[in-house]
Design a protein around this motif. Sequence first.
Motif, short mmCIF file in Angstrom:
data_model
loop_
_atom_site.label_atom_id
_atom_site.label_comp_id
_atom_site.label_asym_id
_atom_site.label_seq_id
_atom_site.Cartn_x
_atom_site.Cartn_y
_atom_site.Cartn_z
N GLY A 267 0.86 -1.18 0.00
CA GLY A 267 0.00 0.00 0.00
C GLY A 267 0.88 1.22 0.00
N LYS A 268 0.55 2.18 0.83
CA LYS A 268 1.36 3.39 0.87
C LYS A 268 2.49 3.26 1.88
N GLU A 269 2.31 2.35 2.83
CA GLU A 269 3.36 2.19 3.82
C GLU A 269 4.45 1.35 3.20
N GLU A 270 5.65 1.79 3.31
CA GLU A 270 6.72 1.14 2.62
C GLU A 270 7.89 0.93 3.56
N VAL A 271 8.39 -0.28 3.56
CA VAL A 271 9.57 -0.58 4.37
C VAL A 271 10.76 -0.63 3.45
N SER A 272 11.78 0.12 3.76
CA SER A 272 12.98 0.09 2.95
C SER A 272 14.13 -0.47 3.76
N THR A 273 15.08 -1.06 3.05
CA THR A 273 16.27 -1.56 3.72
C THR A 273 17.49 -1.15 2.93
N TYR B 113 13.85 0.97 7.67
CA TYR B 113 13.11 2.17 8.02
C TYR B 113 11.83 2.26 7.21
N ARG B 114 10.86 2.94 7.83
CA ARG B 114 9.57 3.12 7.20
C ARG B 114 9.11 4.56 7.40
N SER B 115 9.52 5.18 8.52
CA SER B 115 9.02 6.51 8.88
C SER B 115 9.52 7.57 7.91
N ALA B 116 8.72 8.64 7.82
CA ALA B 116 9.09 9.76 6.96
C ALA B 116 10.41 10.38 7.43
N SER B 117 10.62 10.46 8.77
CA SER B 117 11.84 11.10 9.25
C SER B 117 13.08 10.29 8.88
N LEU C 232 13.86 6.90 18.58
CA LEU C 232 12.90 5.87 18.15
C LEU C 232 11.46 6.23 18.52
N ARG C 233 11.27 6.90 19.69
CA ARG C 233 9.90 7.22 20.12
C ARG C 233 9.25 8.26 19.21
N ASP C 234 10.05 8.95 18.38
CA ASP C 234 9.48 9.91 17.43
C ASP C 234 9.25 9.29 16.05
N ARG C 235 9.48 8.01 15.92
CA ARG C 235 9.22 7.33 14.64
C ARG C 235 8.74 5.92 14.94
N ARG C 236 7.59 5.89 15.61
CA ARG C 236 7.10 4.60 16.11
C ARG C 236 6.72 3.64 15.00
N GLU C 237 6.46 4.16 13.78
CA GLU C 237 6.14 3.26 12.67
C GLU C 237 7.28 2.28 12.41
N ASP C 238 8.51 2.67 12.80
CA ASP C 238 9.66 1.81 12.54
C ASP C 238 9.75 0.64 13.53
N ILE C 239 9.07 0.78 14.68
CA ILE C 239 9.29 -0.18 15.76
C ILE C 239 8.89 -1.62 15.40
N PRO C 240 7.66 -1.86 14.86
CA PRO C 240 7.30 -3.25 14.55
C PRO C 240 8.23 -3.88 13.51
N GLU C 241 8.62 -3.10 12.51
CA GLU C 241 9.52 -3.63 11.48
C GLU C 241 10.86 -4.02 12.08
N LEU C 242 11.37 -3.12 12.93
CA LEU C 242 12.68 -3.40 13.54
C LEU C 242 12.59 -4.61 14.47
N ALA C 243 11.50 -4.69 15.24
CA ALA C 243 11.35 -5.81 16.18
C ALA C 243 11.33 -7.14 15.41
N ARG C 244 10.56 -7.18 14.32
CA ARG C 244 10.48 -8.42 13.54
C ARG C 244 11.80 -8.73 12.84
N TYR C 245 12.46 -7.68 12.38
CA TYR C 245 13.76 -7.87 11.73
C TYR C 245 14.78 -8.47 12.71
N PHE C 246 14.84 -7.88 13.92
CA PHE C 246 15.79 -8.41 14.91
C PHE C 246 15.44 -9.84 15.31
N LEU C 247 14.13 -10.12 15.39
CA LEU C 247 13.72 -11.48 15.73
C LEU C 247 14.19 -12.47 14.66
N ARG C 248 13.98 -12.12 13.41
CA ARG C 248 14.45 -12.99 12.31
C ARG C 248 15.96 -13.19 12.37
#
Length: 336
Positions: A10-16, A26-30, A195-211
């Motif tokens: 969709g519009k949300e995009e995860v980049s690496t 990262y996913r957040s605009a910042s 990180l608290r100012d770009r919370r959209e990144d948190i789930p992606e990072l958490a799953r990435y570190f888990l993997r």
Amino acid sequence: MNGSRSMASGKEEVSTLRVGADDILYRSASMRSVMATVNLIAQSDVSVLLLGESGSGKEVIARAVHELSPRSEGMFVPINCASLSGDILENELFGHERGAFTSADEQKRGLFELADAGTVFLDEINEMGLHVQPKLLRVLERREFRRVGGTKKIKVDLRIIAASNVDLDAEVRMRRFREDLYYRLKVITLVMPPLRDRREDIPELARYFLRRLRKNDRRPADFSERALGRLRNYAWPGNVRELKNVVESLVVMSSREVVDVEDLPASIRASATPSEIVIRVGMSMSEIEGEILRRYLEAYPTKKAAAKALGIGLRTLHAKVKQHRLNRSRGAGRRQ
Ligand SMILES: Nc1ncnc2c1ncn2[C@@H]1O[C@H](COP(=O)(O)OP(=O)(O)O)[C@@H](O)[C@H]1O
Ligand SMILES: [Mg+2]
């Protein structure tokens, strides 16, 4: 080597961006804006000053600048100015001539020589002693220096990236940091958002570190939506480093298939503020909608109740949940 990759959803995009063996996610605009700047400045040779809280990713960004630059074949040499006292730091950076001091029975090349044609990362630059600072300024301005106890000028071709997690303006006012060096360093300043100012990144990072951190497909495999909600709400004073450490401990401690709220450390478990939705300037409509949906799904026991509270039909909610991929984790324990 390096390479950027985007996964559109969709519009949300995860980049690496691949940097060495790690990825910057990262996913957040910042962070997208930080990475755009990284790409620009990599092509030039200017010094860069990285500001940001501890654990926010300054070193990994410095490495990215190096890897994307024409210097990538040269060395990336990180050194922490806080870990070495004044004279030792000077000796490490500039090296010394034989007989420079009592125990100097051989000539030693410093890191600035070793990093020739590469990049030196000076972490916690604010801790650099006042007597070393003019020597660094000279390297920045003339690309030359002398070894400790030496007279010969040594020419080097390097790029300096400095980082600080304290306000350098204040250090300059208190005369703990030289103003001329500060202005030379801060020509290009990059501020890493906490990180608290770009919370959209948190789930992606958490799953990435888990993997990355779980051992050959052992448990846990994912986070429940509720657990991700708590991770998103927590303030992360230690930023990405803290998140990585939390995931690492979950990999060791949790034997469940899906990490749930009860598995999280107490401080994070307590982080829910269910009545608040934080919307920041810079978020897209889609990000805002995703945030709202996430919070409602967390706050209400069923999707039916959440849809009712939102004033939309259940089918609309289902469609949006799918669109925002809020259903990705299995076994989240939420009833339909
Ligand atoms: N956007 C990111 N994506 C993936 N890993 C990251 C990201 N930002 C930071 N990290 C990881 O978090 C840890 C802390 O980052 P680091 O660059 O050392 O922070 P700082 O230098 O600001 O203290 C490192 O292990 C780093 O690889
Ligand atoms: Mg660091």
